[in-house]
Write an enzyme that holds these catalytic residues in place. Structure first.
Site, mmCIF file in Angstrom:
data_model
loop_
_atom_site.group_PDB
_atom_site.id
_atom_site.type_symbol
_atom_site.label_atom_id
_atom_site.label_comp_id
_atom_site.label_asym_id
_atom_site.label_seq_id
_atom_site.Cartn_x
_atom_site.Cartn_y
_atom_site.Cartn_z
ATOM 1 N N GLY A 41 -26.860 43.137 18.338
ATOM 2 C CA GLY A 41 -26.435 42.705 19.669
ATOM 3 C C GLY A 41 -25.432 43.675 20.264
ATOM 4 O O GLY A 41 -24.553 44.189 19.567
ATOM 5 N N GLY A 43 -24.036 42.902 23.526
ATOM 6 C CA GLY A 43 -23.357 42.243 24.640
ATOM 7 C C GLY A 43 -21.856 42.437 24.479
ATOM 8 O O GLY A 43 -21.401 43.297 23.708
ATOM 9 N N LEU A 44 -21.083 41.622 25.175
ATOM 10 C CA LEU A 44 -19.624 41.784 25.079
ATOM 11 C C LEU A 44 -19.159 41.614 23.644
ATOM 12 O O LEU A 44 -18.259 42.322 23.187
ATOM 13 C CB LEU A 44 -18.929 40.791 25.999
ATOM 14 C CG LEU A 44 -19.035 41.149 27.483
ATOM 15 C CD1 LEU A 44 -18.451 40.057 28.354
ATOM 16 C CD2 LEU A 44 -18.349 42.477 27.744
ATOM 17 N N ALA A 45 -19.784 40.685 22.910
ATOM 18 C CA ALA A 45 -19.378 40.472 21.514
ATOM 19 C C ALA A 45 -19.782 41.669 20.652
ATOM 20 O O ALA A 45 -18.942 42.279 19.978
ATOM 21 C CB ALA A 45 -20.008 39.183 20.982
ATOM 22 N N GLY A 46 -21.076 42.025 20.683
ATOM 23 C CA GLY A 46 -21.586 43.057 19.784
ATOM 24 C C GLY A 46 -21.084 44.453 20.108
ATOM 25 O O GLY A 46 -20.692 45.203 19.202
ATOM 26 N N HIS A 267 -22.963 25.377 34.226
ATOM 27 C CA HIS A 267 -22.671 26.086 35.479
ATOM 28 C C HIS A 267 -22.890 25.132 36.647
ATOM 29 O O HIS A 267 -24.038 24.880 37.029
ATOM 30 C CB HIS A 267 -23.594 27.299 35.625
ATOM 31 C CG HIS A 267 -23.089 28.502 34.913
ATOM 32 N ND1 HIS A 267 -23.903 29.430 34.336
ATOM 33 C CD2 HIS A 267 -21.828 28.935 34.690
ATOM 34 C CE1 HIS A 267 -23.174 30.388 33.790
ATOM 35 N NE2 HIS A 267 -21.912 30.101 33.987
ATOM 36 N N SER A 285 -20.970 32.377 42.368
ATOM 37 C CA SER A 285 -19.715 32.573 41.649
ATOM 38 C C SER A 285 -18.866 31.304 41.684
ATOM 39 O O SER A 285 -18.755 30.630 42.695
ATOM 40 C CB SER A 285 -18.921 33.712 42.264
ATOM 41 O OG SER A 285 -17.664 33.763 41.635
ATOM 42 N N ARG A 338 -15.854 21.799 34.324
ATOM 43 C CA ARG A 338 -17.249 21.929 34.770
ATOM 44 C C ARG A 338 -18.089 20.690 34.500
ATOM 45 O O ARG A 338 -18.986 20.386 35.275
ATOM 46 C CB ARG A 338 -17.892 23.110 34.069
ATOM 47 C CG ARG A 338 -17.343 24.415 34.541
ATOM 48 C CD ARG A 338 -17.945 25.522 33.752
ATOM 49 N NE ARG A 338 -17.470 26.786 34.286
ATOM 50 C CZ ARG A 338 -17.947 27.954 33.908
ATOM 51 N NH1 ARG A 338 -18.895 28.007 33.016
ATOM 52 N NH2 ARG A 338 -17.485 29.061 34.420
HETATM 53 C C1 LIG Z 1 -24.748 33.688 34.999
HETATM 54 C C2 LIG Z 1 -23.667 33.656 33.948
HETATM 55 C C3 LIG Z 1 -22.326 33.785 34.320
HETATM 56 C C4 LIG Z 1 -21.318 33.729 33.358
HETATM 57 N N1 LIG Z 1 -20.016 33.884 33.755
HETATM 58 C C5 LIG Z 1 -19.023 33.871 32.827
HETATM 59 C C6 LIG Z 1 -17.668 34.068 33.215
HETATM 60 O O1 LIG Z 1 -17.358 34.249 34.370
HETATM 61 N N2 LIG Z 1 -16.711 34.069 32.259
HETATM 62 C C7 LIG Z 1 -17.028 33.875 30.927
HETATM 63 O O2 LIG Z 1 -16.110 33.894 30.092
HETATM 64 N N3 LIG Z 1 -18.313 33.690 30.539
HETATM 65 C C8 LIG Z 1 -19.300 33.689 31.457
HETATM 66 N N4 LIG Z 1 -20.600 33.498 31.068
HETATM 67 C C9 LIG Z 1 -20.886 33.377 29.639
HETATM 68 C C10 LIG Z 1 -20.861 34.765 28.991
HETATM 69 O O3 LIG Z 1 -21.487 35.698 29.843
HETATM 70 C C11 LIG Z 1 -21.581 34.766 27.643
HETATM 71 O O4 LIG Z 1 -21.073 33.737 26.821
HETATM 72 C C12 LIG Z 1 -21.373 36.103 26.930
HETATM 73 O O5 LIG Z 1 -21.616 37.192 27.789
HETATM 74 C C13 LIG Z 1 -22.274 36.205 25.722
HETATM 75 O O6 LIG Z 1 -22.073 37.480 25.140
HETATM 76 P P1 LIG Z 1 -22.759 37.870 23.800
HETATM 77 O O7 LIG Z 1 -22.334 39.270 23.461
HETATM 78 O O8 LIG Z 1 -22.504 36.816 22.782
HETATM 79 O O9 LIG Z 1 -24.355 37.816 24.068
HETATM 80 P P2 LIG Z 1 -25.370 38.629 25.045
HETATM 81 O O10 LIG Z 1 -24.669 39.351 26.135
HETATM 82 O O11 LIG Z 1 -26.461 37.677 25.377
HETATM 83 O O12 LIG Z 1 -25.934 39.752 24.085
HETATM 84 C C14 LIG Z 1 -26.874 39.459 23.081
HETATM 85 C C15 LIG Z 1 -27.286 40.765 22.466
HETATM 86 O O13 LIG Z 1 -28.044 40.472 21.304
HETATM 87 C C16 LIG Z 1 -29.237 41.245 21.313
HETATM 88 N N5 LIG Z 1 -30.266 40.482 20.578
HETATM 89 C C17 LIG Z 1 -30.561 39.156 20.688
HETATM 90 N N6 LIG Z 1 -31.552 38.833 19.818
HETATM 91 C C18 LIG Z 1 -31.854 39.983 19.163
HETATM 92 C C19 LIG Z 1 -32.791 40.313 18.131
HETATM 93 N N7 LIG Z 1 -33.638 39.402 17.603
HETATM 94 N N8 LIG Z 1 -32.820 41.596 17.711
HETATM 95 C C20 LIG Z 1 -31.994 42.542 18.220
HETATM 96 N N9 LIG Z 1 -31.086 42.291 19.173
HETATM 97 C C21 LIG Z 1 -31.030 41.031 19.634
HETATM 98 C C22 LIG Z 1 -29.589 41.467 22.778
HETATM 99 O O14 LIG Z 1 -30.383 42.622 22.899
HETATM 100 C C23 LIG Z 1 -28.181 41.643 23.363
HETATM 101 O O15 LIG Z 1 -27.782 42.992 23.222
HETATM 102 C C24 LIG Z 1 -21.641 33.525 32.011
HETATM 103 C C25 LIG Z 1 -22.985 33.402 31.631
HETATM 104 C C26 LIG Z 1 -23.982 33.449 32.592
HETATM 105 C C27 LIG Z 1 -25.413 33.264 32.172
#
Ligand SMILES: Cc1cc2nc3c(=O)[nH]c(=O)nc-3n(C[C@H](O)[C@H](O)[C@H](O)COP(=O)(O)OP(=O)(O)OC[C@H]3O[C@@H](n4cnc5c(N)ncnc54)[C@H](O)[C@@H]3O)c2cc1C
Length: 341
Positions: A41, A43-46, A267, A285, A338
């Site tokens: 992953g 995303g912000l976490a990975g 949301h 937003s 929310r």
């Molecule tokens: C529209 C929207 C608005 C939001 N607004 C806010 C906000 O204002 N403030 C806030 O705090 N939070 C907000 N959130 C929540 C927040 O965005 C998420 O909780 C956070 O971004 C999740 O980050 P993540 O890194 O866990 O996952 P993600 O960003 O979903 O990343 C997942 C990663 O895992 C990878 N992956 C998944 N499965 C596999 C697999 N089988 N093999 C290889 N790679 C894989 C994907 O490729 C991706 O890179 C919002 C969410 C949404 C949908």
């Protein structure tokens, strides 16, 4: 029956994670580069985990199924990120952020972990600024804050309505720096197809190239799963359609327990569904809730006319509008949590 083991450290709530951190075993810098970590992953976490582990000296393999780490679903986050900096001098503190977060999670979250989140929230903002995230600022140059649902203080740091995008670009820049330095091997378009478990410990993954379908083995001393949420179990969700929880599912099949399904974010400010072809919900937003006011027509006849398209909301006079959140929840008003809004 399997027993859920949260592995929360011992000690008083406020000290659990900080005393764990100061007492856990350290790794000699010369040994760190001999240890491989797989991070699934970006995303912000990975992306942050991969960049930070690499910065610390470990050898990292980073995986995502998109074309680029930048396309993780985190890019969709809009409203902002909370931290207890108390820049507004409105009485905020680490304890208040902890308490509001526990309350927002219906008192079901793990308290020690939420306390840690509140405790490091201020450093996270500093880290993001150092990564180049262009948070909104006051004219004097200090970082600005907006109000957000569920809190009576203004503690949300934001970058217009695209905070997630800017945060992800910041995390991606740090990740790219470590890729360039050779500390991270990046595998885009590579899906985690299976988890490799040796003696009960995750030691690798089987990857599937999503272009060619080829399977490949990857080994490591530890596997970090940062593969996002499972919100798409709902018929309509604001999550990207690609967010399919497949990696978490593979771990579940290998014996990992599924916990805390209460962690689904609601949301309340979505554009209403407008047709059969719609596959996902679009978020307006949440800043609409702090800078604007929520109301419904007081009279049923007006509501029916608006539904039938015979009248427009803006034509309903002020005295016929019911600002129900302000009426029913005077302390929080439009900033109710929310699940209430
Ligand atoms: C529209 C929207 C608005 C939001 N607004 C806010 C906000 O204002 N403030 C806030 O705090 N939070 C907000 N959130 C929540 C927040 O965005 C998420 O909780 C956070 O971004 C999740 O980050 P993540 O890194 O866990 O996952 P993600 O960003 O979903 O990343 C997942 C990663 O895992 C990878 N992956 C998944 N499965 C596999 C697999 N089988 N093999 C290889 N790679 C894989 C994907 O490729 C991706 O890179 C919002 C969410 C949404 C949908």
């Amino acid at each position: 029956m399997a027993k859920l083991q949260s592995r929360t450290p011992d000690g008083p709530l406020a000290d659990k994670w900080s005393s764990y951190k100061s007492s856990q075993n350290l790794v000699n810098p010369a040994n760190k580069r001999k240890l491989d970590v797989i991070v699934v992953g970006t995303g912000l976490a990975g992306a942050s985990a991969a960049a930070s582990l690499a910065e610390m000296g470990f050898k990292v393999k980073s995986f995502c199924y998109q074309d680029s780490p930048r396309r993780a679903h985190s890019i969709a986050a809009q409203g902002g990120i909370n931290a207890a900096k108390n820049y507004q001098n409105d009485g905020d503190s680490i304890y208040r952020l902890f308490f509001d977060t526990i309350k927002g999670g219906d008192y079901r979250s793990r308290e020690a972990n939420v306390y840690r989140l509140a405790e490091v929230s201020n450093q996270i903002i500093d880290q993001c600024v150092a990564q180049g995230v262009p948070f909104a600022r006051e004219y004097g140059g200090t970082l600005d804050n907006r109000s957000f649902g569920g809190a009576l203080v203004s503690r949300t740091f934001y970058a217009r309505g695209q905070t997630g995008q800017q945060l992800l670009l910041g995390a991606y820049q740090s990740l790219s720096r470590q890729i360039k330095k050779g500390n991270v091997e990046m595998y885009p378009r590579m899906e985690m197809y299976n988890l490799v478990v040796v003696d009960g410990i995750a030691r690798g993954i089987i990857g599937r190239d999503v272009i060619t379908g080829k399977l490949e083995r990857f080994s490591a001393h530890a596997v970090v799963l940062a593969s996002g949420g499972y919100g798409n179990v709902f018929f309509l969700s604001t999550m990207a359609m690609g967010a399919n929880a497949s990696a978490a599912w593979q771990c579940y099949k290998k014996g990992a327990l599924f916990g805390n399904p209460c962690y689904v974010q609601i949301h309340p400010t979505c554009i209403p569904v407008h047709g059969d072809a719609q596959s996902k919900l679009t978020l307006m937003s949440e800043s609409l809730r702090n800078d604007g006011r929520i109301w419904v027509p007081k009279n049923k006849e007006d509501a029916v006319k608006v539904q039938k398209g015979e009248m427009r909301g803006k034509d309903i006079p002020e005295e016929d509008r019911d600002y129900y959140l302000e009426r029913r929840y005077p302390a929080f008003g439009n900033l109710v949590p929310r699940d209430v809004a």
